[in-house]
Design an enzyme around this catalytic site. Structure first.
Site, PDB file in Angstrom:
ATOM      1  N   GLU A 215       6.149  30.127   1.025  1.00 53.98           N
ATOM      2  CA  GLU A 215       7.273  30.168   0.075  1.00 53.98           C
ATOM      3  C   GLU A 215       7.317  31.422  -0.805  1.00 53.98           C
ATOM      4  O   GLU A 215       7.563  31.332  -2.000  1.00 53.98           O
ATOM      5  CB  GLU A 215       7.215  28.936  -0.841  1.00 53.98           C
ATOM      6  CG  GLU A 215       7.289  27.632  -0.081  1.00 53.98           C
ATOM      7  CD  GLU A 215       7.112  26.423  -0.993  1.00 53.98           C
ATOM      8  OE1 GLU A 215       7.902  25.494  -0.872  1.00 53.98           O
ATOM      9  OE2 GLU A 215       6.178  26.412  -1.804  1.00 53.98           O
TER      10      GLU A 215
HETATM   11  C1  NGO Z   1       4.978  22.684  -0.175  1.00 50.57           C
HETATM   12  C2  NGO Z   1       4.657  23.815  -1.124  1.00 50.57           C
HETATM   13  C3  NGO Z   1       3.725  23.396  -2.237  1.00 50.57           C
HETATM   14  C4  NGO Z   1       4.170  22.075  -2.855  1.00 50.57           C
HETATM   15  C5  NGO Z   1       4.264  21.026  -1.757  1.00 50.57           C
HETATM   16  C6  NGO Z   1       4.722  19.697  -2.307  1.00 50.57           C
HETATM   17  C7  NGO Z   1       3.543  24.088   0.815  1.00 50.57           C
HETATM   18  C8  NGO Z   1       2.693  24.643   1.871  1.00 50.57           C
HETATM   19  N1  NGO Z   1       4.007  24.747  -0.223  1.00 50.57           N
HETATM   20  O1  NGO Z   1       3.910  22.801   0.794  1.00 50.57           O
HETATM   21  O2  NGO Z   1       3.656  24.394  -3.214  1.00 50.57           O
HETATM   22  O3  NGO Z   1       3.232  21.672  -3.808  1.00 50.57           O
HETATM   23  O4  NGO Z   1       5.136  21.420  -0.737  1.00 50.57           O
HETATM   24  O5  NGO Z   1       4.793  18.694  -1.328  1.00 50.57           O
END
Ligand code: NGO
Length: 526
Positions: free
Chosen positions: A333
């Protein structure tokens, strides 16, 4: 027919009759072992552990003795027995519990084991010590559930007789704990390790840095923890592990044959670092600490030399404390990092990790870069594009699909904790899938195993952790360990329901899903 005993013969018969203790018939095939073992043959009798039982360590092997001690410590609080752990020559072993390594069972692999139980003895054999440790978890589950109590319980301490031959399908079976959104101290992490060890998991992934907190001491960049670790989601007091504490966690895991994978998330999810050092920001302006739960708003300055000096320092210090082969660099992300910059960044960080002698792991987003074949990509998104892209680069996949394996996702709409961005994951949904049929185009040879992450935006205490983890963790453990033949939710839910007393004696705060036929342990009076 008339049988005439001489006085002496009669005495011997009487002595034999009195010395033979009756063994309760028990059916090993009816035991509710999770993960389900590969092969099991019941022989209809039982072994009884008493205060006279000894644990023997074959050839007094230094590698086995700690496992013998671990077993003795495990059964001590509930039984009250101070079981002796002694060395023995293989040929001299007759009675009790014996742990031994066997040269000629290469096919058992790193973690496989053979268990044979009769009225007089339990013999546990493995090719490697890790296999003995996993086998000890099976022995543990064969005892009555109250063996898990930390208070003295009544016996008898009987185990069904028979043989078990068992080895995992996948060599990578783990759980992740996010200690950034909410911080969890060393004792909580040890509890988490003990719980995952019970179900034969072998990986603990620690998500150590994120926007809300930097949780591992880096001596060359002390403000990361002094300032960046000071708070958490909701604005409460944060925390961090000193290097000594981190080493203590790693050692505790190692003693349970669990590898710790530390994650330093970058270039996004870095607000805590950006708030600690102005020079890591593209505009040289220090950021405010962040206590919310948004994602995708932070990035390291990917074109500054100081950024790579910083990363090199962090990876160097972390490598020195981490015996396992992997460093996780996050990579997820990074929405505010320009795509081209992201690619260059991942390639450079991969080189840094490799230069320190470690293999890089990243969330599958890293497949945008040019990955080395020894790097691993962790599939998490609802769409598999990134993971498929990693497979195209001959990179192996850790399966952590958010719609099935995320332990922070709510069980259902009534669940008091957790998120639901990827749906809801009831206990049946958590179990009812396989790693190799989850994504078209990603098959068994592309997969190293499973990891179930627990993100902690809404999880504040170890009780909360346990509620989200139990009972789903057992399903993930079984998906990674057991072969897929003859597995079904209907069969599994019965085994799971029989864990109720065990969870309760272990003091686990678990979710009492209405889909599971929970059963209390039946205590049979002797
Ligand atoms: C995503 C995000 C995390 C969040 C999570 C919550 C990933 C790999 N990045 O998973 O920062 O905490 O969802 O479910």
């Amino acid at each position: 027919m008339k049988t005439i005993f001489k006085a002496g013969q009669l005495l011997i018969v009487v002595m034999i009759l009195f010395s033979c203790k009756s063994h309760t018939p028990k059916d090993l095939a009816k035991e509710n072992i999770i993960p389900k073992p590969t092969k099991l043959v019941a022989t209809g009798s039982s072994f009884e552990l008493t205060d006279k039982t000894t644990i023997y360590v074959e050839d007094d092997d230094m590698l086995i003795r700690p496992i013998g001690n671990y077993l003795a410590d495990l059964i001590k609080p509930a039984t009250g027995f101070k079981i002796e752990v002694k060395g023995v020559k293989q040929s001299e072993f007759k009675k009790g519990i014996c742990l031994g390594l066997t040269e000629n069972n290469v096919d058992l692999g790193e973690e496989g084991y053979k268990l044979s139980i009769d009225e007089n003895k339990i013999v546990l054999k493995a090719y490697q010590p890790a296999g003995l440790f996993r086998g000890v978890q099976t022995i543990r589950q064969l005892f009555p559930a109250r063996i898990e109590s930390n208070k003295l319980q009544d016996g008898p301490w009987e185990i069904a007789s028979g043989t078990i031959e068992d080895a995992p399908q996948y060599g990578f079976r783990g759980a992740m704990l996010d200690v950034c959104r909410h911080f969890f101290g060393v004792e909580d992490v040890k509890r988490f390790i003990d719980l995952i060890a019970t179900y034969k998991m072998n990986i603990l992934h620690l998500h150590l840095t994120d926007d809300q907190g930097w949780r591992i001491e880096i001596k060359s960049w002390p403000n990361l923890t002094a300032h960046g670790g000071s708070t958490q989601v909701g604005g409460g007091e944060g925390g961090f592990y000193t290097q000594e504490q981190y080493v203590e966690i790693v050692k505790y895991a190692q003693d349970r044959f669990i590898t710790v994978i530390p994650e330093i998330d970058m270039p996004g999810h870095t607000n805590a670092a950006l708030a600690s050092y102005a020079e890591l920001n593209a505009d040289n302006k220090v950021r405010e600490l962040y206590t919310g739960t948004d994602v995708g708003f932070s990035t390291l300055a990917t074109d500054k030399a100081i950024t790579y000096k910083f990363i090199d320092d962090v990876i160097r210090e972390l490598t020195a404390l981490t015996p396992g082969p992997y460093i996780h660099i996050g990579g997820d992300e990074s929405h505010v990092t320009a795509k081209d910059d992201y690619v260059v960044f991942i390639n450079k960080v991969q080189d840094i990790v490799n230069a320190h002698g470690k293999q890089m792991i990243g969330w599958a987003d890293i497949a945008a870069g040019s990955l080395k074949e020894n790097s691993l990509a962790q599939f998490w998104q609802t769409k598999p594009d990134n993971a498929l892209n990693a497979v195209k680069q001959n990179v192996k996949i850790i399966m952590s699909p958010a719609a099935k394996a995320y332990m922070d996702i709510q069980y259902d709409t009534l669940c008091p904790l957790g998120l639901h961005w990827s749906g809801y994951i009831e206990v049946d949904k958590a179990y009812n899938w396989t790693l190799e049929s989850n994504v078209k185009g990603i098959s068994k040879e592309n997969i190293v195993g499973i990891e179930a992450p627990l993100w902690t935006e809404t999880i504040e205490t170890i009780d909360d952790v346990e509620f989200m983890v139990f009972p789903r963790l057992l399903g993930y453990a079984e998906i990674g360990w057991s072969s897929n033949t003859n597995k079904s939710w209907d069969e599994y839910k019965v085994r799971l329901g029989n864990q109720k007393s065990r969870f309760e004696f272990m003091g686990i705060n678990y979710y009492k899903s209405a889909l599971v036929p929970w059963v209390d342990e039946v205590i049979i009076e002797k």
